[in-house]
Scaffold this active site. Structure first.
Site, PDB file in Angstrom:
ATOM      1  N   TYR A 111       0.826  -1.211   0.000  1.00 40.22           N
ATOM      2  CA  TYR A 111       0.000   0.000   0.000  1.00 40.22           C
ATOM      3  C   TYR A 111       0.860   1.261   0.000  1.00 40.22           C
ATOM      4  O   TYR A 111       0.466   2.274  -0.579  1.00 40.22           O
ATOM      5  CB  TYR A 111      -0.891   0.042   1.244  1.00 40.22           C
ATOM      6  CG  TYR A 111      -2.224  -0.649   1.099  1.00 40.22           C
ATOM      7  CD1 TYR A 111      -2.312  -1.989   0.784  1.00 40.22           C
ATOM      8  CD2 TYR A 111      -3.411   0.056   1.319  1.00 40.22           C
ATOM      9  CE1 TYR A 111      -3.542  -2.617   0.689  1.00 40.22           C
ATOM     10  CE2 TYR A 111      -4.635  -0.561   1.226  1.00 40.22           C
ATOM     11  CZ  TYR A 111      -4.703  -1.898   0.908  1.00 40.22           C
ATOM     12  OH  TYR A 111      -5.913  -2.514   0.807  1.00 40.22           O
ATOM     13  N   LYS A 151       3.345 -14.828   2.979  1.00 44.75           N
ATOM     14  CA  LYS A 151       3.609 -15.579   1.746  1.00 44.75           C
ATOM     15  C   LYS A 151       5.122 -15.775   1.700  1.00 44.75           C
ATOM     16  O   LYS A 151       5.809 -15.377   0.748  1.00 44.75           O
ATOM     17  CB  LYS A 151       3.065 -14.788   0.538  1.00 44.75           C
ATOM     18  CG  LYS A 151       3.096 -15.550  -0.778  1.00 44.75           C
ATOM     19  CD  LYS A 151       2.100 -16.680  -0.884  1.00 44.75           C
ATOM     20  CE  LYS A 151       2.290 -17.443  -2.195  1.00 44.75           C
ATOM     21  NZ  LYS A 151       1.463 -18.674  -2.270  1.00 44.75           N
ATOM     22  N   ASP A 182      -2.640 -18.081   0.856  1.00 46.07           N
ATOM     23  CA  ASP A 182      -3.581 -18.856   0.034  1.00 46.07           C
ATOM     24  C   ASP A 182      -4.251 -19.947   0.867  1.00 46.07           C
ATOM     25  O   ASP A 182      -5.467 -20.156   0.807  1.00 46.07           O
ATOM     26  CB  ASP A 182      -2.906 -19.422  -1.231  1.00 46.07           C
ATOM     27  CG  ASP A 182      -1.544 -20.049  -0.969  1.00 46.07           C
ATOM     28  OD1 ASP A 182      -1.066 -19.986   0.175  1.00 46.07           O
ATOM     29  OD2 ASP A 182      -0.968 -20.616  -1.916  1.00 46.07           O
ATOM     30  N   ASP A 220      -6.505  -6.886   4.222  1.00 46.30           N
ATOM     31  CA  ASP A 220      -7.635  -6.264   3.514  1.00 46.30           C
ATOM     32  C   ASP A 220      -8.490  -7.349   2.865  1.00 46.30           C
ATOM     33  O   ASP A 220      -9.719  -7.378   3.018  1.00 46.30           O
ATOM     34  CB  ASP A 220      -7.090  -5.304   2.447  1.00 46.30           C
ATOM     35  CG  ASP A 220      -8.204  -4.653   1.649  1.00 46.30           C
ATOM     36  OD1 ASP A 220      -9.171  -4.186   2.278  1.00 46.30           O
ATOM     37  OD2 ASP A 220      -8.111  -4.624   0.409  1.00 46.30           O
TER      38      ASP A 220
HETATM   39  C1  IPM Z   1     -10.579  -1.108   3.902  1.00 45.59           C
HETATM   40  C2  IPM Z   1     -10.773  -0.525   2.525  1.00 45.59           C
HETATM   41  C3  IPM Z   1      -9.612   0.401   2.207  1.00 45.59           C
HETATM   42  C4  IPM Z   1      -8.332  -0.414   2.222  1.00 45.59           C
HETATM   43  C5  IPM Z   1      -9.774   1.179   0.877  1.00 45.59           C
HETATM   44  C6  IPM Z   1     -11.066   1.956   0.821  1.00 45.59           C
HETATM   45  C7  IPM Z   1      -8.596   2.071   0.599  1.00 45.59           C
HETATM   46  O1  IPM Z   1     -10.911  -1.539   1.585  1.00 45.59           O
HETATM   47  O2  IPM Z   1     -10.463  -0.331   4.864  1.00 45.59           O
HETATM   48  O3  IPM Z   1     -10.550  -2.325   4.028  1.00 45.59           O
HETATM   49  O4  IPM Z   1      -7.965  -1.019   1.214  1.00 45.59           O
HETATM   50  O5  IPM Z   1      -7.667  -0.439   3.263  1.00 45.59           O
HETATM   51 MG    MG Z   2     -11.066  -3.467   2.389  1.00 46.95          MG
END
Ligand code: IPM
Ligand code: MG
Length: 356
Positions: free
Chosen positions: A142, A189, A221, A245
């Protein structure tokens, strides 16, 4: 207790659900003799419309001046099919996580017994499932370097973790496991990724400090498969930003619906509380959104940021009683739910307030 709460509704159904959870917090304050003051700030598409910036400095300043943040959701469909957009609502959410140092995202997967039949997973596999995810929130792919080369024909996002980043989230997960069933599953992973090998090394080392915690390591996975096959085998799950996520959206099906899952984002200062669901523009403005994820996030706020356990418990009991009475929003109703028990956002909020 006197506390100042910043409400950041954001976009889409974010506004609809925080309106309800703010009322719930106000009700708790009245019932238990606290004073909560509220302020509001912009983020996401709403902030872009008003200021051109998905995360105005004013929002960061107000966040730093608050005791806790109640957050809605960000996003807007017009960006989803426009990969070339330079300014995007999600930058507001990622930016505030980074700016406030919210590196630990706690996502409890709590299954209310009444919702056993709302899930697409068989009840005998689900019954009793209780998982707490610790998703790392300010690192990984990210936040690593990203870009384009070869005249835009090649794109990259770097997955990167430093030892201290893994240590601080792992510490929180181990400490939490000690207060629960003393099981921790770290998901990575490591058979492919170097950042995962550092992750595993740090977790293995920390495990030595917690001899009572039963630790296992799973590749992501396999973890994705096991979550659905046998959710009860998990207690605390520790994982990085991207895997967390994905796995928590998957795990929401254990709780019946994304509309039921709350989260707490914490670091060393102010905590931010938000549903795991998004802005859901397909149902925005229709009064259909399930406010329970936001209400349960408010319960986490009271517990974690203010230490108000009884008050937090009171919200959980109100939710439980409401579900026991058969009341449902559309996302958690099933074919046997009578039409008159299927409520919209505000009516579900009123049902909770009445039981508080
Ligand atoms: C979450 C959301 C966010 C993320 C998005 C909206 C950027 O999916 O909080 O899970 O990916 O963290
Ligand atoms: Mg999310």
């Amino acid at each position: 207790m006197n506390k100042h709460i910043l409400v950041i509704p954001g976009d889409g159904i974010g506004k609809e659900v925080v309106t309800v959870s703010q009322q719930v917090l106000q009700k708790v304050a009245t019932r238990f003799g606290h004073t909560f003051t509220f302020d509001e700030a912009l983020i996401g598409h709403a902030a872009i419309e008003a200021t051109g910036n998905p995360l105005p400095q004013e929002t960061i300043d107000k966040s730093n001046a608050s005791d806790a943040i109640l957050f809605g959701a960000v996003g807007h469909p017009k960006y989803d099919n426009d990969p070339s957009a330079k300014v995007r609502p999600e930058q507001g959410l990622l930016g505030i996580r980074k700016a406030l140092g919210l590196y630990a995202n706690l996502r409890p997967i709590k299954l209310f017994d009444e919702l056993l039949s709302a899930s697409s997973i068989r009840p005998e596999i689900l019954r009793g499932a209780d998982i707490l995810f610790f998703r790392e929130l300010t690192g990984d792919i990210y936040f690593g370097e990203k870009g384009r080369k070869d005249n835009g024909d090649t794109a990259y996002d770097i997955a990167i973790y430093s030892r201290y980043e893994v240590e601080r989230i792992a510490r929180k997960a181990f400490d939490s496991a000690m207060t629960r069933r003393k099981k921790l599953c770290s998901v990575d992973k490591a058979n492919v990724l170097e950042s995962s090998r550092l992750w595993r090394e740090v977790v293995q080392k920390m495990a030595l400090e917690y001899p009572e915690v039963e630790v296992e390591h799973q590749f992501v996975d396999a973890a994705a498969m096991l979550l659905i096959k046998d959710p009860r085998r998990f207690d605390v799950v520790l994982t990085g930003n991207l895997f967390g996520d994905i796995l928590t959206d998957e795990a929401s099906q254990i709780a019946g619906s994304m509309g039921m899952l709350a989260s707490a984002s914490i670091g060393d200062t102010v905590g931010l509380y938000e549903p795991i669901h998004g802005s859901a523009h397909d149902i925005t403005g229709k009064g259909l959104a399930n406010p329970l994820a936001s209400i349960l996030s408010a319960a986490l706020l009271l517990d974690i940021s203010f230490g108000l356990k009884t008050e937090s418990e009171a919200i959980l009991e109100a939710v439980d009683a409401t579900l026991k009475a058969g009341l449902r929003t559309r996302d958690i109703a099933d074919s046997s739910t009578p039409a008159n028990l299927i409520l919209g956002t505000d009516a579900m909020g009123e049902a909770i307030l009445a039981r508080l």
